[in-house]
Design a protein around this motif. Sequence first.
Motif, PDB file in Angstrom:
ATOM      1  N   ILE A 196       0.848  -1.188   0.000  1.00 42.55           N
ATOM      2  CA  ILE A 196       0.000   0.000   0.000  1.00 42.55           C
ATOM      3  C   ILE A 196       0.884   1.238   0.000  1.00 42.55           C
ATOM      4  N   THR A 197       0.655   2.118  -0.959  1.00 41.76           N
ATOM      5  CA  THR A 197       1.368   3.379  -1.052  1.00 41.76           C
ATOM      6  C   THR A 197       0.367   4.498  -0.792  1.00 41.76           C
ATOM      7  N   VAL A 198       0.740   5.455   0.048  1.00 41.97           N
ATOM      8  CA  VAL A 198      -0.107   6.610   0.345  1.00 41.97           C
ATOM      9  C   VAL A 198       0.672   7.852  -0.073  1.00 41.97           C
ATOM     10  N   ILE A 199       0.039   8.698  -0.906  1.00 38.46           N
ATOM     11  CA  ILE A 199       0.661   9.932  -1.374  1.00 38.46           C
ATOM     12  C   ILE A 199      -0.194  11.098  -0.892  1.00 38.46           C
ATOM     13  N   LEU A 200       0.432  12.057  -0.219  1.00 27.72           N
ATOM     14  CA  LEU A 200      -0.246  13.265   0.229  1.00 27.72           C
ATOM     15  C   LEU A 200       0.297  14.436  -0.591  1.00 27.72           C
ATOM     16  N   LYS A 201      -0.602  15.243  -1.170  1.00 22.67           N
ATOM     17  CA  LYS A 201      -0.164  16.347  -2.016  1.00 22.67           C
ATOM     18  C   LYS A 201      -1.044  17.564  -1.729  1.00 22.67           C
ATOM     19  N   ASP A 202      -0.408  18.659  -1.337  1.00 20.17           N
ATOM     20  CA  ASP A 202      -1.119  19.918  -1.101  1.00 20.17           C
ATOM     21  C   ASP A 202      -1.489  20.498  -2.450  1.00 20.17           C
ATOM     22  N   GLU A 203      -2.759  20.724  -2.690  1.00 24.36           N
ATOM     23  CA  GLU A 203      -3.228  21.215  -3.976  1.00 24.36           C
ATOM     24  C   GLU A 203      -2.695  22.615  -4.302  1.00 24.36           C
ATOM     25  N   LYS A 204      -2.480  23.446  -3.296  1.00 22.90           N
ATOM     26  CA  LYS A 204      -2.016  24.814  -3.535  1.00 22.90           C
ATOM     27  C   LYS A 204      -0.537  24.864  -3.874  1.00 22.90           C
ATOM     28  N   THR A 205       0.284  24.144  -3.103  1.00 20.29           N
ATOM     29  CA  THR A 205       1.728  24.260  -3.269  1.00 20.29           C
ATOM     30  C   THR A 205       2.340  23.109  -4.060  1.00 20.29           C
ATOM     31  N   GLN A 206       1.513  22.096  -4.353  1.00 14.85           N
ATOM     32  CA  GLN A 206       1.975  20.895  -5.066  1.00 14.85           C
ATOM     33  C   GLN A 206       3.043  20.183  -4.269  1.00 14.85           C
TER      34      GLN A 206
END
Length: 90
Positions: free
Chosen positions: A80-90
Motif C-alpha cells: 500500500i502506497t499513500v501519497i499526500l499532495k497539497d493542492e495549492k503548493t503541489q
Amino acid sequence: MGKLFFMLLVWVIGSLVFSPISSAQHGHEQGPTPMKMDTREILVEGIRVTFQIMSNNEHQKMLQDMKMKEDVESGTTHNITVILKDEKTQ
C-alpha cells in the motif's frame, strides 16, 4: 487535524471493506508488463490523498521488472502506497 484523520480513516476502511479490490483494478504501464493496482483518490481540506494498493505478487513482479534487489516482506499480502499532495503548493 483530528477531523482530517477521522475522515481519511473512514474513507480508507469504507473503500477497502465495502468494495472488492478486484472491481477497480487498473492496468498501469510500468516497464514491460502492466501492473494491476487499485488506485483511490480523495480531496480533504486541500490535500489530495492517493492510495495505491497492489497484491504482493504484482509488487514482486514490478520489483523484478525494475531489476531491484528488494523483496516483499514475509507474511504480508499487499503493498500500500499513500501519497499526500497539497493542492495549492503541489
